[in-house]
Design an enzyme around this catalytic site. Structure first.
Site, PDB file in Angstrom:
ATOM      1  N   ASP A   1       4.930  -4.559   1.638  1.00 20.67           N
ATOM      2  CA  ASP A   1       5.939  -3.772   2.392  1.00 20.67           C
ATOM      3  C   ASP A   1       5.728  -3.635   3.839  1.00 20.67           C
ATOM      4  OD1 ASP A   1       7.631  -3.393   0.097  1.00 20.67           O
ATOM      5  OD2 ASP A   1       6.678  -1.398  -0.211  1.00 20.67           O
TER       6      ASP A   1
ATOM      7  N   TYR B   1      -6.703  -2.415  -3.476  1.00 19.76           N
ATOM      8  CA  TYR B   1      -6.109  -1.860  -2.802  1.00 19.76           C
ATOM      9  C   TYR B   1      -6.923  -0.542  -1.988  1.00 19.76           C
ATOM     10  CZ  TYR B   1      -1.469  -4.213  -3.572  1.00 19.76           C
ATOM     11  OH  TYR B   1      -0.373  -5.150  -3.627  1.00 19.76           O
TER      12      TYR B   1
END
Length: 248
Positions: A53, A111
């Site tokens: 994003d 992540y």
């Protein structure tokens, strides 16, 4: 036609995410623009392991593309490094099997979320970490994280905009690294992640570290399969990094 696999890193601060969008600057658009120049105006589509994003960074994003150019992978890497903007780096480029797929071939991802715990806001880290000047009980965060490990339906821990039919994912590990007195890094490893999942998990663990929620609250949220049942906010994007993508 040769298929190429590339590992790239990028500073997500100046992009409206990875995926091509009309009239916006995206990572995919910048790379495809460079490839189009190399192929004398012919469009070349790239495929990534997943989308990031706006404001989210990558240390080890993986892409693939096909090319008819008769040049080595090393020359591809050098050319793309020169022809793409300063906030994208091509770490490696190599020839790949014709059936290699950056997205569908993944078996796991990592992540990391970076948190700066300074009392005074640091303007130089504002695009690369969450400023969190509050006390945190790391032991409580670790206890809460144990409830999230394993295979679960993570409906309560993803955005309502998630397009996946199945919300079942497996978290292999959640690790906490105190890099220094001011920096906390949370590393999430799993077989896949839903939209906003890592940012929601991070917000949840921060609440646990503040004593706002308990491990039992997390278990209840998992079983509820409802994002509205979870009071934790979604952590902002700038602290999030796609760290690594694994393949068989």
């Amino acid at each position: 036609m040769t298929r190429y696999k590339a590992i790239i890193s990028y500073d997500g601060s100046g992009f409206f995410g990875y995926q091509v969008q009309p009239n916006t600057r995206t990572v995919q658009a910048e790379i495809e623009k460079a490839l189009e120049k190399m192929h004398k105006g012919k469009s070349v589509r790239i495929t990534a392991s997943g989308r990031t994003d706006t404001g989210v960074h990558a240390k080890g994003q993986v892409i693939h593309f096909d090319s008819e150019l008769d040049i080595t992978a090393e020359k591809f890497q050098k050319a793309l490094q020169v022809m793409t903007p300063f906030d994208i780096s091509f770490l490696t480029v190599e020839e790949a099997p014709a059936d290699f797929h950056a997205r569908f071939g993944t078996v796991g991802k990592e992540y990391r979320y970076v948190i700066k715990r300074t009392k005074i806001f640091d303007p130089f880290s504002r695009n690369f970490a969450l400023h969190y000047p509050y006390e945190l009980d790391i032991a409580k965060m670790k206890q809460a994280s144990e409830r999230l490990i394993g295979e679960h339906d993570f409906t309560s821990f993803c955005s309502a905009r998630t397009e996946r039919d199945s919300k079942v994912r497996t978290l292999y590990s959640i690790d906490f690294y105190e890099e220094d007195a001011e920096t906390l890094v949370i590393a999430f490893q799993g077989n896949g992640f839903l939209y906003n999942m890592v940012r929601i998990l991070t917000g949840t663990l921060l609440d646990a570290g503040q004593g706002r929620i308990s491990p039992d609250d997390i278990t209840k949220a998992l079983l509820a399969h409802d994002r509205q049942k979870l009071i934790s906010k979604t952590a902002p994007p700038q602290g999030l990094y796609l760290w690594r993508v694994d393949y068989e």
